[in-house]
Design a protein around this motif. Structure first.
Motif, PDB file in Angstrom:
ATOM      1  N   LEU A  20      10.960   1.622  -1.514  1.00 24.80           N
ATOM      2  CA  LEU A  20      10.569   2.978  -1.933  1.00 24.80           C
ATOM      3  C   LEU A  20       9.117   3.267  -1.568  1.00 24.80           C
ATOM      4  O   LEU A  20       8.793   4.375  -1.109  1.00 24.80           O
ATOM      5  N   LEU A  21       8.244   2.294  -1.775  1.00 25.88           N
ATOM      6  CA  LEU A  21       6.844   2.475  -1.386  1.00 25.88           C
ATOM      7  C   LEU A  21       6.720   2.702   0.118  1.00 25.88           C
ATOM      8  O   LEU A  21       5.946   3.564   0.573  1.00 25.88           O
ATOM      9  N   SER A  22       7.471   1.942   0.893  1.00 23.97           N
ATOM     10  CA  SER A  22       7.429   2.081   2.354  1.00 23.97           C
ATOM     11  C   SER A  22       7.947   3.447   2.805  1.00 23.97           C
ATOM     12  O   SER A  22       7.357   4.093   3.678  1.00 23.97           O
ATOM     13  N   LEU A  23       9.052   3.876   2.198  1.00 26.65           N
ATOM     14  CA  LEU A  23       9.579   5.201   2.525  1.00 26.65           C
ATOM     15  C   LEU A  23       8.584   6.287   2.160  1.00 26.65           C
ATOM     16  O   LEU A  23       8.421   7.275   2.885  1.00 26.65           O
ATOM     17  N   GLY A  24       7.914   6.109   1.015  1.00 26.89           N
ATOM     18  CA  GLY A  24       6.911   7.082   0.609  1.00 26.89           C
ATOM     19  C   GLY A  24       5.798   7.207   1.632  1.00 26.89           C
ATOM     20  O   GLY A  24       5.397   8.321   2.004  1.00 26.89           O
ATOM     21  N   ILE A  25       5.300   6.086   2.121  1.00 28.42           N
ATOM     22  CA  ILE A  25       4.236   6.100   3.127  1.00 28.42           C
ATOM     23  C   ILE A  25       4.712   6.787   4.398  1.00 28.42           C
ATOM     24  O   ILE A  25       3.998   7.612   5.001  1.00 28.42           O
TER      25      ILE A  25
END
Length: 434
Positions: A20-25
């Motif tokens: 989720l953090l990676s997708l957010g970035i």
């Protein structure tokens, strides 16, 4: 970090959060691209730093015995309330009442107050053990409502609402009588109805209806409240004298109605004009399509344009033509859905579901009540953020300014959420300890 502790981490939660953090970035980067293919924002760089720092913070907390937070939970709570009061009172002079600024750094105190409330409430519920009576629920409400009211005054209605599911989920898991939980839920529902109906009458139906007009009349509200209060007092006296349960339920129903009626009237006095307008455009965005309804209309358009498989990464039109305000924060899911479609949105749904299911599993298997209640609060917080934010972008929830945890741009939300994840990981490692 000991190898044994590392292997005991809940990798389902950890990997879901990392994805989720990676997708957010990735999609914060996409939100900074214009229709000409130019990058006009460096927000993604700061998000990388915050995501990396948040991950380190979560792993660091995971290696600390969560029982240490039990010992200092009261101090954490008092510090959070003090910072909230500072942000609400002293920072208001600078028109930055939601933020604390220290040099070039700033943070939103209300994000961390949620974790402080979870810790102290979990400690209180664990200490009360089997005495889950009305007084227990009342004290629980006091613990939650103090910071909640301060946040509401800032004003930050969206963040203030997050405290409610924290209270309800933790109360439910702690075994507090369902009638108290249902009372709060019923009051919230009726307050919302009493608040929205006059707006619907004025701005959509556009014809006066006597019953709805009365909801905005202070004299009518006072007379009705007084009359029902007398009925409740008589019923309460009869309950103690004759011990008949139906008298209790009369008082229960009257209390819900009167409380909701009074609070809805007070809300109309307290809520700012833009907050009331958000409720109006939630009922019908076309009331003000180029003003308050613009965000919802453009968000629904972006999600609909994504179809099943999406338009492709960096190929979205709503964000790249800058049609959608707050596209890297509150409406990050709109951009994500436009470029990845229904399938991408379903993946995000699955990731959040995995996190919440694993938190529920920890609640079930942990031997420590304090740990169970902490995970319950985290599950309530994370699921509420997800459903309200996604519902907001789809037009089925009012705009409240609640970010999509782990994906929306913002350091405070990331560090707060990752603190919660660190606590959950720490509990999982020590789930069989008392």
């Amino acid at each position: 970090m000991k190898l044994r502790d590392f292997l005991e981490l809940d990798f389902f939660i950890l990997f879901s959060v990392i994805i989720l953090l990676s997708l957010g970035i990735m999609f914060i980067y996409s939100s900074g691209i214009t229709s000409d293919g130019l990058l006009v924002s460096s927000e993604y760089k700061r998000q990388i730093i915050w995501a990396g720092g948040g991950l380190i913070l979560a792993l660091g907390i995971a290696m600390v015995n969560y029982r240490r937070f039990y010992d200092i939970s009261l101090y954490i709570y008092l510090a959070a309330v003090a910072v909230l009061m500072y942000a609400s009172i002293f920072s208001r002079v600078l028109n930055t009442s939601r933020w604390i600024r220290i040099g070039i750094f700033s943070f939103q105190a209300s994000e961390f107050a949620k974790i402080a409330v979870i810790l102290l409430l979990a400690r209180y519920l664990a200490d009360t053990k089997l005495n889950k009576n009305f007084m227990c629920f009342f004290v629980s409400c006091v613990i939650v409502f103090i910071p909640m009211v301060i946040v509401l005054i800032q004003p930050d209605l969206g963040t203030a609402l997050v405290f409610i599911p924290i209270l309800l989920t933790m109360s439910f898991v702690a075994g507090i009588a369902m009638r108290y939980v249902i009372f709060v839920v019923s009051c919230l529902l009726f307050t919302g109805v009493f608040l929205v109906l006059p707006l619907w009458q004025t701005h959509i139906f556009r014809q006066p209806l006597p019953g709805l007009v009365a909801l905005t009349n202070p004299r009518f509200i006072a007379i009705v409240s007084l009359f029902l209060g007398i009925i409740a007092a008589i019923a309460l006296f009869s309950y103690f004298k004759f011990k008949k349960r139906y008298f209790y339920w009369i008082v229960y129903g009257v209390a819900i109605f009167v409380f909701s009626l009074v609070v809805s009237f007070a809300a109309r006095m307290v809520l700012r004009s833009y907050q009331m307008m958000r409720l109006i455009v939630f009922l019908d965005p076309n009331i003000d399509p180029r003003g308050a309804g613009w965000n919802i209309i453009q968000s629904i358009t972006a999600i609909g344009a994504g179809g099943v498989t999406g338009q492709g990464y960096l190929q979205g039109t709503q964000s790249h033509y800058r049609f959608l305000p707050e596209q890297s924060t509150d409406f990050i899911f709109s951009i994500f859905s436009e470029e990845t479609g229904f399938l991408g949105g379903f993946v995000v749904f699955l990731l959040f579901m995995v996190i919440c299911i694993r938190l529920l599993r920890i609640i079930k298997i942990t031997a420590d009540p304090f740990a169970s209640y902490v995970c319950a609060g985290l599950a309530g917080m994370i699921s509420f953020h997800f459903f309200i934010n996604v519902g907001m972008t789809m037009g089925i929830m009012p705009i409240t300014g609640i970010p999509l945890l782990f994906m929306s741009y913002g350091g405070s939300a990331v560090f707060s959420a990752m603190t919660g994840i660190g606590l959950a990981l720490s509990i999982h490692i020590r789930r069989y300890n008392r």
